[in-house]
Design an enzyme around this catalytic site. Structure first.
Site, PDB file in Angstrom:
ATOM      1  N   CYS A   2       0.818  -1.224   0.000  1.00 53.09           N
ATOM      2  CA  CYS A   2       0.000   0.000   0.000  1.00 53.09           C
ATOM      3  C   CYS A   2       0.854   1.278   0.000  1.00 53.09           C
ATOM      4  CB  CYS A   2      -0.973   0.085   1.183  1.00 53.09           C
ATOM      5  SG  CYS A   2      -2.210  -1.205   1.195  1.00 53.09           S
TER       6      CYS A   2
HETATM    7  N1  GLN Z   1      -3.314  -5.190   5.475  1.00 59.06           N
HETATM    8  C1  GLN Z   1      -4.021  -4.185   4.748  1.00 59.06           C
HETATM    9  C2  GLN Z   1      -4.896  -4.781   3.663  1.00 59.06           C
HETATM   10  O1  GLN Z   1      -4.754  -5.886   3.260  1.00 59.06           O
HETATM   11  C3  GLN Z   1      -3.098  -3.136   4.177  1.00 59.06           C
HETATM   12  C4  GLN Z   1      -2.242  -3.706   3.099  1.00 59.06           C
HETATM   13  C5  GLN Z   1      -1.031  -2.940   2.754  1.00 59.06           C
HETATM   14  O2  GLN Z   1      -0.554  -2.010   3.387  1.00 59.06           O
HETATM   15  N2  GLN Z   1      -0.466  -3.422   1.725  1.00 59.06           N
HETATM   16  O3  GLN Z   1      -5.740  -4.110   3.195  1.00 59.06           O
END
Ligand code: GLN
Length: 246
Positions: A2
C-alpha cells in the site's frame, strides 16, 4: 504494501496528487520505490477521500480495481478540488479479500483513515482488542481486514473522548504489544489536521508556506521532502508540524 498520502492546504485538484505529479499516487501504484517488507505493486484497489468544502462532510470514491484502470477517475480528479485530501492504493495482504470495501480511505463522520501495513497474526491476535468493541461496530465493519478493524478500534477511542493523537498512538501501542512485528503506518484526518504514524514502512513529509503533504513516498524530486523516522507519531496542520517518538 500500500501507498497512501494526505494533504491539507489551499484547494488543489485531486489529479495533482494522483496523476500530475511525477511520482504521484498512480505512479506509486505500479512503480513504488520503497516497498519495505514485501509487495511489488499496488493493484488491489484504490480510494480517494476529500472535503469539497471546509467544514463540510467528506466525499469518497474507491474501487477494487487498479487505479490506472479506472477510466472515469482522471477527469473526475481533474474536476474536483479540495483543501483536505486522503488517498491510498492497495496491495492486499495475503488472505484478505480484494473488494471495494477493503480499499482505504475508510470513512466515519468527518474522519478519513488509511493503514499501510499488516497486523501480524490477524485475526487471532487482534481478537482480544476487538472484544472491547460494541457488537454493532463489529457487525458493520467495512470488510474483514486488519485495516477496517484498526479503524473501528480508533473510532472507539475517539468516541470515548480521546484526541486523535491519543487514539492513534494508543491503538498502535496496543497492536505492537499483542501482535509483535506488525507494520502500522496509519493516516487519519478530519480535514483540519493529519495524524500519521510510522511503524515498519516509509513516510515522507513536505511543508510549504500554507500547505502540508504527507506521503508514503515523495511525489517528486523537490528537495523539500523529509523522511519521517520509523516509530514516530506526526501531527500536521497547514501551519504546524509536530513529531515525536511513539
Ligand atoms: N493489510 C491491509 C490490507 O490488506 C493493508 C495492506 C497494505 O498495506 N499493503 O488491506
Amino acid at each position: 504494501m500500500c501507498r497512501h498520502l494526505a494533504y491539507l492546504g489551499p484547494p488543489v485538484a485531486l489529479s495533482s496528487l494522483l496523476f500530475a505529479a511525477e511520482h504521484g499516487l498512480a505512479h506509486q501504484a505500479w512503480a513504488p520505490r520503497d516497498m519495505r517488507g514485501g509487495g511489488t505493486i499496488n493493484a488491489d484497489g484504490f480510494g480517494v477521500g476529500w472535503f469539497p468544502s471546509a467544514g463540510g462532510s467528506p466525499l469518497r470514491y474507491r474501487s477494487a480495481m487498479p487505479i490506472w484502470s479506472d477510466a472515469a477517475l482522471p477527469a473526475l480528479a481533474a474536476a474536483s478540488a479540495s483543501g483536505a485530501i486522503l488517498a491510498a492504493v492497495r496491495s492486499a495482504t495475503v488472505g484478505m479479500p480484494v473488494v471495494e470495501t477493503a480499499a482505504a480511505p475508510f470513512v466515519h463522520d468527518r474522519w478519513l483513515f488509511s493503514h499501510n501495513g499488516v497486523v501480524r497474526g490477524f485475526p487471532g491476535t487482534l481478537a482480544p482488542a476487538a472484544a472491547s468493541l460494541p457488537i454493532e461496530d463489529l457487525l458493520t465493519l467495512d470488510a474483514p481486514t486488519d485495516s477496517a478493524a484498526l479503524f473501528a478500534l480508533i473510532r472507539h477511542r475517539l468516541r470515548a473522548g480521546k484526541t486523535a493523537e491519543e487514539a492513534v498512538a494508543g491503538v498502535v501501542s496496543e497492536m505492537s504489544d499483542i501482535a509483535p512485528g506488525s507494520r502500522l503506518n496509519l493516516l487519519l484526518t478530519d480535514g483540519e489536521r493529519i495524524v500519521a504514524t510510522t511503524v515498519g514502512h516509509s513516510l515522507s513529509i513536505r511543508t510549504t508556506a500554507d500547505a502540508v503533504l504527507v506521503a508514503s513516498e515523495p511525489l517528486d524530486d523537490h528537495p523539500g521532502w523529509r523522511p519521517v523516522p520509523d516509530r514516530h507519531l506526526l501531527t500536521a496542520t497547514p501551519s504546524d508540524v509536530t513529531m515525536g517518538e511513539l
